[in-house]
Design a protein around this motif. Sequence first.
Motif, PDB file in Angstrom:
ATOM      1  N   SER A 180       0.843  -1.190   0.000  1.00 15.24           N
ATOM      2  CA  SER A 180       0.000   0.000   0.000  1.00 15.24           C
ATOM      3  C   SER A 180       0.879   1.241   0.000  1.00 15.24           C
ATOM      4  O   SER A 180       1.819   1.349   0.798  1.00 15.24           O
TER       5      SER A 180
ATOM      6  N   SER B   7       1.521   5.554   0.010  1.00  7.96           N
ATOM      7  CA  SER B   7       0.987   6.748   0.663  1.00  7.96           C
ATOM      8  C   SER B   7       0.182   7.627  -0.285  1.00  7.96           C
ATOM      9  O   SER B   7      -0.536   8.530   0.177  1.00  7.96           O
ATOM     10  N   ASP B   8       0.286   7.407  -1.585  1.00  2.74           N
ATOM     11  CA  ASP B   8      -0.513   8.184  -2.538  1.00  2.74           C
ATOM     12  C   ASP B   8      -1.872   7.543  -2.799  1.00  2.74           C
ATOM     13  O   ASP B   8      -2.617   7.975  -3.676  1.00  2.74           O
ATOM     14  N   GLY B   9      -2.174   6.480  -2.018  1.00  2.00           N
ATOM     15  CA  GLY B   9      -3.475   5.835  -2.134  1.00  2.00           C
ATOM     16  C   GLY B   9      -3.521   4.638  -3.054  1.00  2.00           C
ATOM     17  O   GLY B   9      -4.522   3.913  -3.093  1.00  2.00           O
ATOM     18  N   LYS B  10      -2.447   4.406  -3.778  1.00  2.87           N
ATOM     19  CA  LYS B  10      -2.421   3.292  -4.712  1.00  2.87           C
ATOM     20  C   LYS B  10      -2.002   2.001  -4.013  1.00  2.87           C
ATOM     21  O   LYS B  10      -1.418   2.012  -2.935  1.00  2.87           O
ATOM     22  N   THR B  11      -2.297   0.886  -4.658  1.00  3.35           N
ATOM     23  CA  THR B  11      -1.904  -0.435  -4.165  1.00  3.35           C
ATOM     24  C   THR B  11      -1.200  -1.187  -5.282  1.00  3.35           C
ATOM     25  O   THR B  11      -1.614  -1.132  -6.435  1.00  3.35           O
TER      26      THR B  11
END
Length: 244
Positions: A67, A69-73
């Motif tokens: 995961s 920190s920019d929201g992507k996975t």
Amino acid sequence: SDIYYRAKTGADAGIYAEKISYDYKKIIEHKNKVSRQLSNGVAFLEKNHGVDVIKAHAVMKEQHVVSLSDGKTIKADSIVIATGSLPAQLPLPGMDQKGVMDSTGLLNLEKCPNHIVIIGGGVIGIEFATFFWKIGIKVTVVEMLDHILGPFDKDIIAIEEAKLKSSGVELILCARVDSIDSTLCVHYTNVKDGSHGSVQGDVILTAGGRKANSSELGLENIGVILDKKGFVETDGLCRTNIPG
């Protein structure tokens, strides 16, 4: 420092130079320029080889899931942990004083000290000690062991200690540092006889080694085993206990 030192000490080889000086700020600027060139060179190679570089903090959520920190996975079959290390912080009173810094801070210092006190006589401390004595700065090294360079071969240690002493570096050995006061005075206790002493500088370098940069990665979420110092345990092929 080698260039300056050779220019100053070339008389034995028939090399004479007058009015040799240095601009410490420019030395740091040159260091930063070389560092940027190396980083840009690696970035260029990554781009040319189709490597995607994502500038974000990554945390392991599942065995093959990261995961960001920019929201992507990101999902991957294999994940390499290559977060490096950080300067180890010594548990000493006064570590937050202005003028007390680790190796990273010292590398970005733009004003040259008049007297640097180095806590720790390992490879990092001695490397900085060598740099500064070669440009004529007063250097004091405070080390808890009875010798510098820890586990190195004793013959190598003897040669390096003799070189440092003949170059004017003060070595305070068998000294456990107790605190650093507001005047940048390092207070220590001799571990052999219990006597006390102190040494003052205008910059204090804490060179207590490096520590693993393994926290806040979510390794505990997937059960990766760390040793007592926080380093990831691996086998002979650098594999962790978690497949992939």
